[in-house]
Design a protein around this motif. Sequence first.
Motif, PDB file in Angstrom:
ATOM      1  N   ARG A 125       5.617  12.168   6.448  1.00 18.78           N
ATOM      2  CA  ARG A 125       5.216  10.832   6.904  1.00 18.78           C
ATOM      3  C   ARG A 125       3.974  10.271   6.067  1.00 18.78           C
ATOM      4  N   THR A 126       3.402  10.792   5.478  1.00 24.41           N
ATOM      5  CA  THR A 126       2.389  10.303   4.129  1.00 24.41           C
ATOM      6  C   THR A 126       3.122  10.790   2.809  1.00 24.41           C
ATOM      7  N   ILE A 127       3.375   9.513   2.342  1.00 25.56           N
ATOM      8  CA  ILE A 127       4.406   9.773   1.100  1.00 25.56           C
ATOM      9  C   ILE A 127       3.781   9.370  -0.100  1.00 25.56           C
ATOM     10  N   GLU A 128       4.113   9.612  -1.228  1.00 28.94           N
ATOM     11  CA  GLU A 128       3.394   9.481  -2.577  1.00 28.94           C
ATOM     12  C   GLU A 128       4.404   8.557  -3.171  1.00 28.94           C
ATOM     13  N   LEU A 129       3.587   7.461  -3.888  1.00 30.55           N
ATOM     14  CA  LEU A 129       4.503   6.305  -4.560  1.00 30.55           C
ATOM     15  C   LEU A 129       3.447   5.983  -5.721  1.00 30.55           C
ATOM     16  N   GLY A 130       4.041   5.364  -6.531  1.00 30.10           N
ATOM     17  CA  GLY A 130       3.154   4.600  -7.672  1.00 30.10           C
ATOM     18  C   GLY A 130       2.582   3.346  -7.461  1.00 30.10           C
ATOM     19  N   ASN A 131       2.801   2.099  -8.390  1.00 28.15           N
ATOM     20  CA  ASN A 131       2.126   1.016  -8.348  1.00 28.15           C
ATOM     21  C   ASN A 131       2.948   0.433  -7.042  1.00 28.15           C
ATOM     22  N   LEU A 132       1.981  -0.091  -6.251  1.00 29.98           N
ATOM     23  CA  LEU A 132       2.268  -0.849  -5.240  1.00 29.98           C
ATOM     24  C   LEU A 132       2.575  -2.436  -5.261  1.00 29.98           C
ATOM     25  N   GLU A 133       2.119  -2.761  -6.337  1.00 24.04           N
ATOM     26  CA  GLU A 133       1.884  -4.326  -6.852  1.00 24.04           C
ATOM     27  C   GLU A 133       3.191  -4.904  -6.784  1.00 24.04           C
ATOM     28  N   PRO A 134       4.109  -4.389  -7.618  1.00 22.03           N
ATOM     29  CA  PRO A 134       5.421  -5.211  -7.927  1.00 22.03           C
ATOM     30  C   PRO A 134       6.156  -5.615  -6.838  1.00 22.03           C
ATOM     31  N   LYS A 135       6.931  -6.854  -6.965  1.00 21.37           N
ATOM     32  CA  LYS A 135       7.876  -7.302  -5.829  1.00 21.37           C
ATOM     33  C   LYS A 135       9.380  -7.311  -6.741  1.00 21.37           C
ATOM     34  N   ARG A 136      10.127  -6.962  -5.516  1.00 19.32           N
ATOM     35  CA  ARG A 136      11.591  -7.000  -6.456  1.00 19.32           C
ATOM     36  C   ARG A 136      12.427  -7.583  -5.733  1.00 19.32           C
ATOM     37  N   ASP A 137      13.599  -8.044  -6.092  1.00 20.41           N
ATOM     38  CA  ASP A 137      14.789  -8.744  -5.689  1.00 20.41           C
ATOM     39  C   ASP A 137      15.789  -7.506  -5.431  1.00 20.41           C
ATOM     40  N   PHE A 138      15.970  -7.067  -4.197  1.00 24.20           N
ATOM     41  CA  PHE A 138      16.866  -5.776  -3.966  1.00 24.20           C
ATOM     42  C   PHE A 138      18.316  -6.608  -3.452  1.00 24.20           C
TER      43      PHE A 138
END
Length: 277
Positions: free
Chosen positions: A196-209
Amino acid sequence: MTKILVTGGAGFIGSATIAEVQKSGHDIYVIDDLSFGNRDFLTIPDTYFHQLDILNGHGLNEVIQKIDPDWIIHLAAIHFIPYCNQHPLKSSNINIQGTINVLNAAKSLKNLKKMFFAWTAAVYPICEDPIPETQQTNPLHIYGLSKLAGEHLMNEFHLQTSIHTIICKFFNAFGPNEVNLHLIPEIQRQVNSGLRTIELGNLEPKRDFIHTYDMARAIIMLLNKFDSGIDVFNLGSGQEYSVIDVVKEFENQLGEEITIKVDRSRVEKSRAKAFTG
């Protein structure tokens, strides 16, 4: 009944596309070397499946001539950007020379009426606004460059054959059968492991999923309706989501809070993959 050949059909988007096509009862043939795809993703007879590398020009030509399809949906490519960056010669060879081989085989077909080429929104620069088809291209990595070359090959193919050609630029696909750890499957992997504590990289990008099921329906709709010349289409949802937005959706489904820890070693990789839709 339309005879359809899908290259890369055992992959992430290919398997979703084939499942959608099967609803219409068409004859579906698949070429895939299974380097990234999975035969188990498909419910087609073995006689309709050809395990073959698209770099094998002679073998590819023999198979395509034997099938003699009405439509070709060309999805086969190496598209995982970190892998492409680590193996630039291999990935560009498959994405460019492999496409050349497919087109060379297609040029002499008797019944081919439509060619569909899966392109990518990664040919665009990072933008803050929705991206129209008229947006100037400026790929930032080898994957985008190799697919941009594919557009030129498709234009040449159409000029030489007059076969109706669709160039479709995919935004960020998600859904079942994902074989690479993009953002959503990576979050799912960590959450499913109990974290429930997860590791991710760059949090800035916004994507069209866009879900692969929606993508598959759009592919078939374009093939059914497009019957003139050559054209380019962007395929996305038209909405942007940040990494935080995606994590919040996981929280809503779990009914639990998820804490994000930024892993600096992932930041550059995530920046390399990011583009806005």
